[in-house]
Design a protein around this motif. Structure first.
Motif, PDB file in Angstrom:
ATOM      1  N   GLY A  40      -2.993   6.086 -11.593  1.00 19.44           N
ATOM      2  CA  GLY A  40      -1.649   5.273 -11.590  1.00 19.44           C
ATOM      3  C   GLY A  40      -1.066   4.926 -13.133  1.00 19.44           C
ATOM      4  O   GLY A  40       0.584   5.060 -12.943  1.00 19.44           O
ATOM      5  N   ILE A  82      -4.539  -3.904  -1.454  1.00 21.54           N
ATOM      6  CA  ILE A  82      -5.466  -3.435  -1.021  1.00 21.54           C
ATOM      7  C   ILE A  82      -6.484  -4.650   0.045  1.00 21.54           C
ATOM      8  O   ILE A  82      -7.001  -4.666  -0.014  1.00 21.54           O
ATOM      9  CB  ILE A  82      -6.093  -2.230  -1.932  1.00 21.54           C
ATOM     10  N   LEU A  85       1.514  10.474  -1.062  1.00 22.87           N
ATOM     11  CA  LEU A  85       1.976   9.797  -2.538  1.00 22.87           C
ATOM     12  C   LEU A  85       1.718  10.710  -3.473  1.00 22.87           C
ATOM     13  O   LEU A  85       2.057  10.780  -4.417  1.00 22.87           O
ATOM     14  CB  LEU A  85       0.840   9.132  -2.192  1.00 22.87           C
ATOM     15  N   GLN A  89     -11.595   1.382  -7.234  1.00 24.81           N
ATOM     16  CA  GLN A  89     -10.401   1.531  -6.833  1.00 24.81           C
ATOM     17  C   GLN A  89      -9.537   1.499  -8.487  1.00 24.81           C
ATOM     18  O   GLN A  89      -8.873   1.970  -8.979  1.00 24.81           O
ATOM     19  CB  GLN A  89      -9.409   0.104  -6.755  1.00 24.81           C
ATOM     20  N   ILE A 131       5.379   6.836   3.692  1.00 25.77           N
ATOM     21  CA  ILE A 131       3.824   6.762   3.797  1.00 25.77           C
ATOM     22  C   ILE A 131       3.481   5.274   4.557  1.00 25.77           C
ATOM     23  O   ILE A 131       2.497   5.934   5.297  1.00 25.77           O
ATOM     24  CB  ILE A 131       3.383   6.377   2.541  1.00 25.77           C
ATOM     25  N   PRO A 152      -0.059  -2.724  -5.770  1.00 32.07           N
ATOM     26  CA  PRO A 152      -0.648  -1.916  -4.915  1.00 32.07           C
ATOM     27  C   PRO A 152      -2.215  -2.450  -4.709  1.00 32.07           C
ATOM     28  O   PRO A 152      -2.623  -2.513  -3.448  1.00 32.07           O
ATOM     29  CB  PRO A 152      -0.408  -0.211  -4.914  1.00 32.07           C
ATOM     30  N   LEU A 153      -2.790  -2.386  -6.096  1.00 33.37           N
ATOM     31  CA  LEU A 153      -4.306  -3.270  -5.610  1.00 33.37           C
ATOM     32  C   LEU A 153      -4.823  -3.829  -5.138  1.00 33.37           C
ATOM     33  O   LEU A 153      -5.801  -3.979  -4.150  1.00 33.37           O
ATOM     34  CB  LEU A 153      -4.640  -3.077  -7.192  1.00 33.37           C
ATOM     35  N   VAL A 185       0.306  -1.700  -0.342  1.00 40.61           N
ATOM     36  CA  VAL A 185      -0.312   0.004  -0.025  1.00 40.61           C
ATOM     37  C   VAL A 185       1.015   1.462   0.012  1.00 40.61           C
ATOM     38  O   VAL A 185       0.609   2.331  -0.199  1.00 40.61           O
ATOM     39  CB  VAL A 185      -0.821  -0.012   0.489  1.00 40.61           C
ATOM     40  N   ALA A 186       1.694   0.682   0.976  1.00 40.49           N
ATOM     41  CA  ALA A 186       2.899   2.252   0.715  1.00 40.49           C
ATOM     42  C   ALA A 186       3.996   2.752  -0.299  1.00 40.49           C
ATOM     43  O   ALA A 186       3.771   3.878  -0.875  1.00 40.49           O
ATOM     44  CB  ALA A 186       3.792   1.973   1.765  1.00 40.49           C
ATOM     45  N   PHE A 187       3.629   1.728  -1.397  1.00 42.40           N
ATOM     46  CA  PHE A 187       4.842   1.840  -2.401  1.00 42.40           C
ATOM     47  C   PHE A 187       4.442   2.664  -3.842  1.00 42.40           C
ATOM     48  O   PHE A 187       3.384   2.473  -4.077  1.00 42.40           O
ATOM     49  CB  PHE A 187       5.217   0.664  -3.206  1.00 42.40           C
ATOM     50  N   PRO A 188       4.832   3.665  -3.342  1.00 43.82           N
ATOM     51  CA  PRO A 188       3.939   4.363  -5.211  1.00 43.82           C
ATOM     52  C   PRO A 188       4.099   3.433  -6.183  1.00 43.82           C
ATOM     53  O   PRO A 188       5.718   3.214  -6.578  1.00 43.82           O
ATOM     54  CB  PRO A 188       4.913   5.640  -4.930  1.00 43.82           C
ATOM     55  N   ARG A 244      -6.206  -7.362   2.219  1.00 43.26           N
ATOM     56  CA  ARG A 244      -6.305  -6.843   3.265  1.00 43.26           C
ATOM     57  C   ARG A 244      -7.481  -6.222   4.032  1.00 43.26           C
ATOM     58  O   ARG A 244      -8.709  -6.439   4.419  1.00 43.26           O
ATOM     59  CB  ARG A 244      -6.304  -4.952   3.372  1.00 43.26           C
ATOM     60  N   LEU A 245      -8.334  -6.380   2.226  1.00 46.55           N
ATOM     61  CA  LEU A 245     -10.068  -5.900   2.684  1.00 46.55           C
ATOM     62  C   LEU A 245     -10.472  -7.723   2.799  1.00 46.55           C
ATOM     63  O   LEU A 245     -11.434  -7.703   3.252  1.00 46.55           O
ATOM     64  CB  LEU A 245     -10.628  -5.155   1.064  1.00 46.55           C
TER      65      LEU A 245
END
Lengths: 293, 319
Positions: free
Chosen positions: A228, A170, B240, A221, B288, A166-167, A123-126, A173-174
């Motif tokens: 993105g 998410i 971000l 998303q 982040i 990143p998706l 989630v944190a990585f751009p 976790r969901l």
């Protein structure tokens, strides 16, 4: 059927208003230079209605930069972006659903901690940074995939991974949260006490109701995926709506920016409509909610 | 995590759980070390580490001049040196110390994120309150506009705003703030509607409270904790988006240090000098992660981050 129509009507009023917004913003911005270049001396509302009229005929105006209809350009580029976004979505589901199930089944144990730990980083990585790192190692050093361009399917791998990762975090976790919640519910305990096998319980009883939030999250998303894609397309030098948007924004190509933004909005709305329909297909509860409206 | 767990955790770590032996002997405020130990005990390794990271980033941002070994903008002859003992994270294409640039980059990153979240919250809460408290059609009109804004991905909207306003720190802050307004407005709108229906609002009206007083004294405190949860969760997202905007070349002002801009330049040297693009990225990702965990923490603390209808409030998002 009436429901569907209602839903579309409910969503569509956004677009003309959006057009107004950007028409105003744009003309306030460099009214003078635009007038000189294109002879746009007409009152704003007249321009707007002309634009709106064209919009209904599928005409998005003419790009300042390329002197060619924006709609042509956008339609030509849209498949590239949709391919990228769709691939990323597919990858996210491919990783996210098994990972989410694993995390929920082994909740608070080592496997869960491993999976959620990786998901936190995801989630944190751009996305664009991930793209850069992947380019560095897999394209430049190992040479497995090309770093730029669209030549082959291989060229799609790195962009899809950097956008989908990143998706998938998410979604993991969901799904973990919602599956855990479902697994605590009384009807699952009853299913277990009736002696159904774990696999049957997982796929027939729990997953079906746990997947609902994941499906709606995909809809929410998808806009994020498109956004993105902007950075990803720039990094990997891919043609697409995103890189066109950056290009025309840098060049202050107002009609192009307008057209692209409208297109993104429409794609987003259509996706969400599809997602809602998909949810209704999956869950009788949602269907009931709708017909009672 | 369900509600009971969340509440249990909150009570355990901050309430009167009484598990730690130092409680009652030394006031927690006066013994940061005891506090840190308790935090570690109850929140685990990951969260503790992330809190340390967050503290470190804040310290870097505040005392950048004192911490950074070199000037972030001074051009030198040692160009593109790999990380070594003198330049711990190497130097860039102009001979500037990457470590100093990363340290100085914390300042604009945190300032931008903080300011934009603050502005976004102020605007969003105002819009949401007006829409929720105003009449039915006011709410309908405002929320329709909010829906339109929501139909655009936040990053794209921020890009549009930056293009309209022009480059600069302020326009980035405004852009990110505006991109957040619909999210906040929506949340506040829903909360206001549900609070408005409760009996004590009618009571307040009966005793003759003015509308501003009802909003300020009776409604606002009831939605404040939700807004705080959402705001901390939005911090990571803002960092971000700011980095992405800078990276794409929107709103940057070299030669000042900025993680996103440094990444953009580092990208051109990725083959020769990996540290140029890796280091600022690590800084972004760590910050982040830390602010996301801060968001989780605030959510746990402020009553679990649940909406009034019992569903968990969540703000996950790829840009």
């Amino acid at each position: 059927m009436s429901l569907l129509v209602f839903f579309i009507l409910h969503l569509i009023p956004g677009d003309p208003a959006q057009a107004i917004l950007f028409q105003v913003g744009a003309t306030a911005e460099d009214v003078a230079s635009m007038r000189e270049r294109l002879g746009l001396g007409d009152p704003l509302w007249e321009q707007y209605f002309r634009y709106l009229g064209g919009l209904f005929q599928g005409d998005l105006g003419t790009s300042f930069l390329y002197k060619q209809p924006v709609s042509e350009k956008v339609i030509g580029l849209l498949p590239h972006t949709l391919l990228l976004g769709g691939g990323a979505l597919g990858l996210a589901l491919l990783i996210g659903i098994p990972a989410g199930i694993t995390a929920a089944l082994f909740r608070d144990r080592f496997l869960d901690k491993l999976v959620t730990g990786i998901a936190v980083t995801g989630v944190a990585f751009p996305a664009f940074w991930l793209g850069l790192l992947l380019t560095k190692y897999f394209a430049l050093e190992l040479g497995w995939f090309p770093s730029l361009g669209t030549g082959s399917l291989k060229a799609l791998v790195l962009p899809i991974v950097s956008l989908g990762w990143p998706l998938s975090a998410i979604l993991t976790r969901l799904l973990r949260e919602s599956l855990t919640e479902v697994r605590r519910s009384p009807y699952l305990i009853s299913a277990r006490s009736r002696g159904y096998s774990g696999i049957r319980i997982l796929f027939r009883h729990s997953l079906r109701s746990a997947i609902g939030p994941v499906v709606s999250m995909i809809g929410l998303q998808f806009g994020g995926v498109i956004a993105g894609a902007v950075a990803i397309e720039v990094i990997f030098g891919r043609p697409g709506v995103g890189s066109y948007l950056v290009e025309s924004m840098t060049a202050k190509d107002i009609p192009a920016v307008q057209g692209i933004i409208l297109t993104i909005g429409v794609v987003y709305l259509v996706t969400n409509l599809l997602v809602d329909l998909g949810r209704a297909g999956l869950e009788p509860r949602v269907r009931d909610e709708w017909s009672s409206r | 995590m369900n509600r009971d767990e969340a509440e249990g955790r909150v009570n355990g770590s901050f309430g009167s759980g009484g598990r730690g032996s130092s409680r009652g002997l030394v006031p927690l405020v006066l013994s940061p070390f005891a506090w840190m130990a308790r935090f570690f005990q109850h929140q685990g390794l990951m969260r503790s580490l992330m809190m340390l990271v967050l503290v470190a980033v804040v310290i870097c941002a505040v005392f950048a001049e004192l911490i950074a070994p070199f000037s972030p903008t001074e051009i030198g002859y040692d160009i593109l040196r790999s990380p070594n003992r003198k330049y711990l994270l190497g130097t860039d294409q102009l001979g500037r110390d990457v470590m100093s640039r990363v340290i100085f980059g914390a300042r604009p990153a945190l300032l931008t994120a903080g300011a934009s979240v603050l502005a976004g919250v102020l605007l969003g809460v105002t819009v949401g309150l007006v829409a929720g408290y105003g009449g039915r059609w006011v709410g309908a009109v405002v929320m329709r506009a909010v829906d339109v804004m929501l139909a655009l991905p936040g990053l794209v909207m921020a890009m549009v705003v930056v293009v309209i306003l022009g480059n600069g720190a302020l326009s980035i802050v405004l852009a990110i703030a505006l991109a957040q307004v619909p999210v906040f407005a929506r949340m506040v709108y829903g909360e206001t509607l549900s609070v408005k229906r409760r009996a004590f609002i009618d009571a307040a009206r009966v005793v003759g409270c003015s509308n501003p007083r009802i909003i300020g004294v009776h409604i606002l405190p009831n939605i404040a904790s939700q807004a705080a949860v959402l705001a901390t969760a939005a911090l990571g997202w803002s960092i971000l988006v700011a980095a992405t905007l800078n990276f794409l070349g929107f709103g940057f002002s070299p030669p000042d240090a900025s993680w996103g801009v440094d990444l953009q330049f580092g990208r051109q040297w990725i083959y020769q000098a990996w540290w140029l693009s890796v280091m600022p990225g690590v800084a972004i990702a760590l910050t982040i992660m830390a602010s996301n965990l801060l968001g989780d923490l605030v959510a746990d603390y402020a009553g679990g981050g649940y909406r009034s209808d019992g569903r968990r409030l969540r703000v996950d998002g790829v840009i």
